[in-house]
Write an enzyme that holds these catalytic residues in place. Structure first.
Site, PDB file in Angstrom:
ATOM      1  N   LYS A  11       6.816   2.261   9.867  1.00  8.83           N
ATOM      2  CA  LYS A  11       5.356   1.902   9.830  1.00  8.83           C
ATOM      3  C   LYS A  11       5.099   1.290  11.607  1.00  8.83           C
ATOM      4  O   LYS A  11       6.005   1.157  11.914  1.00  8.83           O
ATOM      5  CB  LYS A  11       4.629   1.150   8.451  1.00  8.83           C
ATOM      6  CG  LYS A  11       4.360   1.406   7.192  1.00  8.83           C
ATOM      7  CD  LYS A  11       3.991   0.154   6.223  1.00  8.83           C
ATOM      8  CE  LYS A  11       4.360   1.028   5.097  1.00  8.83           C
ATOM      9  NZ  LYS A  11       3.335  -0.229   3.989  1.00  8.83           N
ATOM     10  N   TYR A  51      -2.443   7.717   0.440  1.00 12.64           N
ATOM     11  CA  TYR A  51      -2.344   6.293  -0.030  1.00 12.64           C
ATOM     12  C   TYR A  51      -3.518   6.506  -0.645  1.00 12.64           C
ATOM     13  O   TYR A  51      -4.681   5.703  -1.866  1.00 12.64           O
ATOM     14  CB  TYR A  51      -2.645   5.227   0.738  1.00 12.64           C
ATOM     15  CG  TYR A  51      -1.249   4.773   1.706  1.00 12.64           C
ATOM     16  CD1 TYR A  51      -1.171   4.212   1.053  1.00 12.64           C
ATOM     17  CD2 TYR A  51      -1.197   5.406   2.605  1.00 12.64           C
ATOM     18  CE1 TYR A  51       0.222   3.958   1.463  1.00 12.64           C
ATOM     19  CE2 TYR A  51      -0.132   4.665   3.622  1.00 12.64           C
ATOM     20  CZ  TYR A  51       0.912   3.880   2.323  1.00 12.64           C
ATOM     21  OH  TYR A  51       1.870   2.912   2.952  1.00 12.64           O
ATOM     22  N   ASN A 114       3.379  -3.815   6.982  1.00 12.61           N
ATOM     23  CA  ASN A 114       4.695  -4.818   6.567  1.00 12.61           C
ATOM     24  C   ASN A 114       6.184  -3.795   6.755  1.00 12.61           C
ATOM     25  O   ASN A 114       7.016  -3.630   6.003  1.00 12.61           O
ATOM     26  CB  ASN A 114       4.873  -4.987   4.592  1.00 12.61           C
ATOM     27  CG  ASN A 114       4.172  -3.493   3.635  1.00 12.61           C
ATOM     28  OD1 ASN A 114       4.277  -2.356   4.153  1.00 12.61           O
ATOM     29  ND2 ASN A 114       4.139  -4.308   2.552  1.00 12.61           N
ATOM     30  N   HIS A 117       7.503   2.102   4.099  1.00 11.44           N
ATOM     31  CA  HIS A 117       6.831   2.774   3.231  1.00 11.44           C
ATOM     32  C   HIS A 117       7.828   2.753   2.292  1.00 11.44           C
ATOM     33  O   HIS A 117       9.436   3.400   2.708  1.00 11.44           O
ATOM     34  CB  HIS A 117       5.938   3.174   2.901  1.00 11.44           C
ATOM     35  CG  HIS A 117       6.055   4.596   1.884  1.00 11.44           C
ATOM     36  ND1 HIS A 117       4.955   4.040   0.768  1.00 11.44           N
ATOM     37  CD2 HIS A 117       6.387   5.251   1.591  1.00 11.44           C
ATOM     38  CE1 HIS A 117       4.900   4.733  -0.140  1.00 11.44           C
ATOM     39  NE2 HIS A 117       5.732   5.514   0.087  1.00 11.44           N
ATOM     40  N   GLU A 128       5.839  13.236  -2.598  1.00 10.75           N
ATOM     41  CA  GLU A 128       5.566  12.449  -1.331  1.00 10.75           C
ATOM     42  C   GLU A 128       6.520  13.139  -0.017  1.00 10.75           C
ATOM     43  O   GLU A 128       6.434  13.294   1.171  1.00 10.75           O
ATOM     44  CB  GLU A 128       5.719  11.169  -0.718  1.00 10.75           C
ATOM     45  CG  GLU A 128       4.429   9.627  -2.100  1.00 10.75           C
ATOM     46  CD  GLU A 128       4.852   8.803  -1.700  1.00 10.75           C
ATOM     47  OE1 GLU A 128       4.364   8.178  -2.302  1.00 10.75           O
ATOM     48  OE2 GLU A 128       5.983   8.601  -1.617  1.00 10.75           O
TER      49      GLU A 128
HETATM   50  P1  ADP Z   1       4.500  -0.906  -1.923  1.00 12.77           P
HETATM   51  O1  ADP Z   1       4.727  -0.423  -0.310  1.00 12.77           O
HETATM   52  O2  ADP Z   1       5.482  -2.135  -2.001  1.00 12.77           O
HETATM   53  O3  ADP Z   1       4.773   0.229  -2.477  1.00 12.77           O
HETATM   54  P2  ADP Z   1       2.106  -0.942  -2.242  1.00 12.77           P
HETATM   55  O4  ADP Z   1       1.949   0.263  -2.950  1.00 12.77           O
HETATM   56  O5  ADP Z   1       1.767  -1.429  -3.655  1.00 12.77           O
HETATM   57  O6  ADP Z   1       3.261  -1.266  -2.020  1.00 12.77           O
HETATM   58  O7  ADP Z   1       0.780  -0.836  -1.572  1.00 12.77           O
HETATM   59  C1  ADP Z   1       1.023   0.097  -0.623  1.00 12.77           C
HETATM   60  C2  ADP Z   1       1.271  -0.494   0.673  1.00 12.77           C
HETATM   61  O8  ADP Z   1      -0.315  -1.288   0.803  1.00 12.77           O
HETATM   62  C3  ADP Z   1       1.667  -1.896   1.004  1.00 12.77           C
HETATM   63  O9  ADP Z   1       2.464  -1.237   1.837  1.00 12.77           O
HETATM   64  C4  ADP Z   1       0.891  -2.929   1.790  1.00 12.77           C
HETATM   65  O10 ADP Z   1       1.232  -1.890   3.038  1.00 12.77           O
HETATM   66  C5  ADP Z   1      -0.361  -2.368   1.169  1.00 12.77           C
HETATM   67  N1  ADP Z   1      -1.342  -3.702   0.704  1.00 12.77           N
HETATM   68  C6  ADP Z   1      -0.225  -3.838  -0.612  1.00 12.77           C
HETATM   69  N2  ADP Z   1      -1.097  -5.398  -1.453  1.00 12.77           N
HETATM   70  C7  ADP Z   1      -1.491  -4.904  -0.094  1.00 12.77           C
HETATM   71  C8  ADP Z   1      -2.761  -6.153  -0.215  1.00 12.77           C
HETATM   72  N3  ADP Z   1      -2.958  -7.011  -1.505  1.00 12.77           N
HETATM   73  N4  ADP Z   1      -3.348  -6.823   1.359  1.00 12.77           N
HETATM   74  C9  ADP Z   1      -3.487  -6.281   2.009  1.00 12.77           C
HETATM   75  N5  ADP Z   1      -2.292  -4.802   2.052  1.00 12.77           N
HETATM   76  C10 ADP Z   1      -2.031  -4.545   1.202  1.00 12.77           C
HETATM   77 MG    MG Z   2       4.032   2.055  -3.211  1.00 15.87          MG
END
Ligand code: ADP
Ligand code: MG
Length: 140
Positions: A11, A51, A114, A117, A128
């Site tokens: 990212k 997304y 974070n 992905h 994807e």
């Molecule tokens: P993951 O990437 O671990 O699969 P999710 O699919 O739930 O997590 O969410 C997609 C992305 O959205 C996350 O990697 C993060 O960048 C963002 N995200 C998820 N939850 C939050 C939150 N509570 N606040 C802000 N950004 C979030």
């Molecule tokens: Mg996810």
């Protein structure tokens, strides 16, 4: 066990800090093979489409802003149990909850920024990977 593929995205927070090589080393040390890779700057429309499953979530708009704030590196990872294995290598979504030694524990800036992905199921991994790569770009 059969080989599996998963989609990874390095990212914008990680490309900005020049962490592509360090993250790729974690991937390869885990026994996953990077079989396709390219650096892109996502358009707003591309980020929104990728997304789309999260479009009702309160963080969707901010997430699309973040994912278009700089370049990303999209990659296809291959190996046994690649989807689950990469989720382990990544760590929990919130770095505060991520296990020691995971990418997110060591590199993530926040729950949003974070660093990586990874697909969450083999079915989504297929969708994807096809979002970013054509068959001719996947040489195994
Ligand atoms: P993951 O990437 O671990 O699969 P999710 O699919 O739930 O997590 O969410 C997609 C992305 O959205 C996350 O990697 C993060 O960048 C963002 N995200 C998820 N939850 C939050 C939150 N509570 N606040 C802000 N950004 C979030
Ligand atoms: Mg996810």
């Amino acid at each position: 066990m059969a080989k599996e593929r998963t989609l990874s995205i390095i990212k914008p927070d990680a490309t900005r800090r020049n962490l592509t090589g360090k993250i790729n080393a974690r991937i390869e040390e885990a026994g996953l093979r990077i079989v396709a890779q390219k650096r892109l700057w996502l358009s707003r429309a591309q980020a929104e489409k990728f997304y789309e499953v999260h479009k009702e979530r309160p963080f969707y708009n901010d997430l699309c802003n973040f994912m278009t704030s700089g370049p990303v590196v999209v990659q296809v990872l291959e190996g046994e149990n690649a989807v689950a294995k990469y989720r382990d290598v990544m760590g929990a979504t919130n770095p505060a909850n991520a296990a020691q030694g995971t990418i997110r524990k060591d590199f993530a800036e926040s729950i949003e920024a974070n660093s990586v992905h990874g697909s969450d199921s083999p079915e989504n991994a297929k969708i994807e990977c096809a979002f970013f790569f054509s068959g001719i770009e996947l040489v195994g």
